[in-house]
Write a protein that holds these residues in place. Structure first.
Motif, short mmCIF file in Angstrom:
data_model
loop_
_atom_site.label_atom_id
_atom_site.label_comp_id
_atom_site.label_asym_id
_atom_site.label_seq_id
_atom_site.Cartn_x
_atom_site.Cartn_y
_atom_site.Cartn_z
N ASN A 1 0.79 -4.08 4.03
CA ASN A 1 1.85 -4.95 4.55
C ASN A 1 1.61 -6.43 4.26
OD1 ASN A 1 -0.31 -5.31 6.25
ND2 ASN A 1 0.65 -4.33 8.01
N SER A 2 0.74 -6.72 3.32
CA SER A 2 0.53 -8.11 2.92
C SER A 2 -0.04 -8.17 1.51
CB SER A 2 -0.41 -8.84 3.89
OG SER A 2 -1.75 -8.39 3.73
N ARG A 3 0.19 -9.27 0.84
CA ARG A 3 -0.34 -9.46 -0.51
C ARG A 3 -1.86 -9.51 -0.48
NH1 ARG A 3 2.45 -14.23 -3.20
NH2 ARG A 3 4.05 -12.62 -3.42
N GLN B 1 -3.17 -6.02 -0.31
CA GLN B 1 -2.99 -5.37 -1.61
C GLN B 1 -4.09 -5.78 -2.58
OE1 GLN B 1 -1.25 -3.05 -2.98
NE2 GLN B 1 -1.68 -3.47 -5.14
N LEU C 1 9.61 0.49 3.89
CA LEU C 1 8.97 -0.34 2.88
C LEU C 1 9.81 -1.60 2.67
CD1 LEU C 1 6.93 -0.82 0.57
CD2 LEU C 1 8.48 0.49 -0.92
N ILE C 2 9.15 -2.76 2.72
CA ILE C 2 9.85 -4.03 2.51
C ILE C 2 9.37 -4.68 1.21
CG2 ILE C 2 10.24 -6.35 3.43
CD1 ILE C 2 9.98 -5.18 6.23
N THR C 3 8.07 -4.90 1.12
CA THR C 3 7.51 -5.50 -0.09
C THR C 3 6.70 -4.44 -0.84
OG1 THR C 3 7.34 -7.64 1.02
CG2 THR C 3 6.05 -7.34 -1.00
N SER C 4 6.95 -4.29 -2.13
CA SER C 4 6.30 -3.24 -2.90
C SER C 4 5.49 -3.81 -4.06
CB SER C 4 7.34 -2.25 -3.44
OG SER C 4 8.27 -2.92 -4.28
N TYR C 5 4.56 -3.00 -4.56
CA TYR C 5 3.68 -3.41 -5.66
C TYR C 5 3.60 -2.29 -6.70
CZ TYR C 5 2.47 -6.79 -2.06
OH TYR C 5 2.55 -7.76 -1.08
N GLU D 1 -1.01 -6.89 -8.27
CA GLU D 1 0.21 -6.61 -7.54
C GLU D 1 1.13 -5.63 -8.27
OE1 GLU D 1 1.88 -10.37 -6.42
OE2 GLU D 1 -0.08 -11.13 -5.79
N LYS D 2 0.57 -4.88 -9.21
CA LYS D 2 1.31 -3.81 -9.90
C LYS D 2 0.40 -2.60 -10.06
CE LYS D 2 4.37 -6.93 -12.47
NZ LYS D 2 5.57 -6.62 -11.64
#
Length: 222
Positions: free
Chosen positions: A127-129, A132, A163-167, A198-199
């Motif tokens: 849930n955070s960069r 990740q 899911l809000i932010t995805s990688y 982030e991918k």
């Protein structure tokens, strides 16, 4: 001649009288100063003493409050250290306020989640960069707690949040459209060997077997 002498005597008497009057005025001025009388000076003194006492009390209060705050902070930090040490065991990695366990056995997504639950945790939620990037640094091809098994295309975490932010890796998720061995890809793994933190997400079939990453946060600790 007599008139001249008398005139001189008069002048001398006048000078003496003026000197005496001046002296009397000086004595009067010194005896009765223009400032406040004795009771006024005492009042000023009491006010000054009272003000000084208030200053001392304020300083003492500030010191007391600071010491109390420091004690509470130290007590809180000590409890947190003790709690952290309780779970500081081989295989668990701490990041921010949570602990992470990387399994060594390969299992399906459901089996992996059950393994995490038995450890008092669950599959990791990203849930955070910052988290990740932390997981990326582990360099593991492992299950995370993301799936769309209930509704195709609607991804949600194991705690039920969407899911809000995805990688995702480029061109993912693709639901296994190019794979015939495991049709339908509803669970997510971290893909190791990537060069972009982030991918790294890839959807694969939930029946495949992978290691997993369990997450245990402090708000779940006893």
């Amino acid at each position: 001649m007599d008139d001249y002498v008398n005139k001189e005597v008069v002048e001398i008497d006048k000078v003496i009288e003026e000197n005496e009057n001046g002296a009397m005025r000086r004595v009067t001025t010194e005896t009765h100063p223009s400032g406040p009388d004795g009771s006024g000076r005492r009042l000023y003194g009491m006010v000054a003493v009272s003000f000084g006492m208030l200053c001392v009390l304020q300083v003492a209060l500030n010191i007391s409050l600071r010491l109390e705050s420091d004690c509470l902070t130290e007590e809180r930090d000590q409890k947190q250290r003790e709690k952290d040490e309780q779970f500081s065991i081989p295989g668990w990695n701490k990041f921010e306020s949570c602990w992470y366990f990387v399994s060594s056995e390969i299992k399906t997504w459901s089996e992996s989640r059950q393994d995490c639950v038995e450890r008092g945790a669950d599959l990791v939620i990203v849930n955070s960069r910052e988290k990740q990037r932390f997981l990326f640094a582990l360099n593991k091809r492992a299950w995370i707690g993301l799936t769309d098994r209930e509704t195709e295309g609607f991804w949600k975490w194991v705690d039920g949040t969407p899911l809000i932010t995805s990688y995702w890796i480029i061109d993912q998720p693709n639901n296994g459209q190019s794979v015939s061995t495991f049709p339908g890809e509803d669970c997510v793994v971290l893909q190791n060997g990537q060069d972009q933190p982030e991918k790294t997400w890839n959807d694969i079939n939930c029946a495949e077997k992978r290691i997993c990453i369990c997450e245990l946060c402090n708000n779940n600790l006893l």
